[in-house]
Design a protein around this motif. Structure first.
Motif, mmCIF file in Angstrom:
data_model
loop_
_atom_site.group_PDB
_atom_site.id
_atom_site.type_symbol
_atom_site.label_atom_id
_atom_site.label_comp_id
_atom_site.label_asym_id
_atom_site.label_seq_id
_atom_site.Cartn_x
_atom_site.Cartn_y
_atom_site.Cartn_z
ATOM 1 N N PHE A 19 0.850 -1.180 0.000
ATOM 2 C CA PHE A 19 0.000 0.000 0.000
ATOM 3 C C PHE A 19 0.889 1.235 0.000
ATOM 4 O O PHE A 19 2.083 1.151 0.272
ATOM 5 C CB PHE A 19 -0.982 0.012 1.180
ATOM 6 N N THR A 20 0.307 2.359 -0.335
ATOM 7 C CA THR A 20 1.046 3.606 -0.402
ATOM 8 C C THR A 20 0.496 4.568 0.637
ATOM 9 O O THR A 20 -0.722 4.651 0.826
ATOM 10 C CB THR A 20 0.928 4.233 -1.803
ATOM 11 N N ILE A 62 4.669 0.963 0.855
ATOM 12 C CA ILE A 62 4.953 0.149 2.027
ATOM 13 C C ILE A 62 4.700 -1.305 1.659
ATOM 14 O O ILE A 62 3.696 -1.628 1.026
ATOM 15 C CB ILE A 62 4.042 0.536 3.211
ATOM 16 N N VAL A 63 5.600 -2.194 2.085
ATOM 17 C CA VAL A 63 5.449 -3.624 1.850
ATOM 18 C C VAL A 63 5.496 -4.324 3.207
ATOM 19 O O VAL A 63 6.402 -4.067 4.014
ATOM 20 C CB VAL A 63 6.564 -4.173 0.940
ATOM 21 N N THR A 64 4.514 -5.178 3.477
ATOM 22 C CA THR A 64 4.482 -5.960 4.715
ATOM 23 C C THR A 64 4.380 -7.441 4.380
ATOM 24 O O THR A 64 3.923 -7.805 3.292
ATOM 25 C CB THR A 64 3.293 -5.545 5.611
ATOM 26 N N TYR A 70 13.529 1.004 -11.561
ATOM 27 C CA TYR A 70 14.091 1.077 -10.219
ATOM 28 C C TYR A 70 12.966 1.242 -9.210
ATOM 29 O O TYR A 70 11.985 1.958 -9.461
ATOM 30 C CB TYR A 70 15.074 2.238 -10.120
ATOM 31 N N THR A 71 13.101 0.587 -8.065
ATOM 32 C CA THR A 71 12.073 0.639 -7.033
ATOM 33 C C THR A 71 12.658 1.149 -5.718
ATOM 34 O O THR A 71 13.839 0.956 -5.436
ATOM 35 C CB THR A 71 11.447 -0.748 -6.784
ATOM 36 N N ASN A 72 11.823 1.808 -4.943
ATOM 37 C CA ASN A 72 12.139 2.262 -3.587
ATOM 38 C C ASN A 72 10.948 1.922 -2.722
ATOM 39 O O ASN A 72 9.841 2.419 -2.959
ATOM 40 C CB ASN A 72 12.373 3.776 -3.553
ATOM 41 N N ASP A 73 11.146 1.084 -1.716
ATOM 42 C CA ASP A 73 10.060 0.642 -0.852
ATOM 43 C C ASP A 73 10.485 0.705 0.603
ATOM 44 O O ASP A 73 11.661 0.556 0.930
ATOM 45 C CB ASP A 73 9.672 -0.813 -1.151
#
Length: 133
Positions: free
Chosen positions: A28-29, A45-47, A84-87
């Motif tokens: 979710f963001t 956000i990653v859980t 590219y990803t940023n989490d």
């Protein structure tokens, strides 16, 4: 040390999926206001596991949360281009408002609420003899 603490509101409902091994993953963001108050950062956000299931069950767009975790960068190939990803990989997610609040974050108390501590904007009537101190 890689530690991140964020407070913000969900911009959409969480997406719950299960990996090949059966591990729950939720994404979710959240929108985090900057100090100036004029701008916000939108952070994914990653859980995982039980945290992921709890987030999917309890969170909706507009809910206020505090997230603690670590920052992770990554990359993958898509249609011949590198993405590219940023989490934020969350270890802990705290729900900071009640689930019966509206998407805008405004308090919307239903008449069937059983929570005696809901702030409905009215003064609280407490007598001195009711206080424990």
């Amino acid at each position: 040390m890689n530690r991140v603490v964020l407070v913000g509101r969900l911009t959409r409902d969480p997406e719950l999926r299960y990996g090949q091994s059966g591990t729950a993953v939720t994404k979710f963001t959240i929108a985090c206001d900057r100090r100036s108050g004029d701008e916000a950062d939108f952070i994914q956000i990653v859980t995982f596991k039980k945290t992921a299931e709890a987030c999917a069950e309890n969170l909706k767009k507009g809910r206020l949360v505090a997230v603690e975790g670590r920052w992770q960068t990554g990359r993958y190939e898509s249609e011949g281009k590198t993405v590219y990803t940023n989490d934020c990989i969350a270890d802990n997610v705290r729900f900071l408002d009640s689930s019966n609040q509206g998407n805008s974050g405004n308090r919307s108390n239903s008449s069937n609420s059983n929570d005696p501590f809901v702030d409905d904007g009215k003064p609280i009537d407490i007598k001195d003899e009711d206080l424990p101190f």
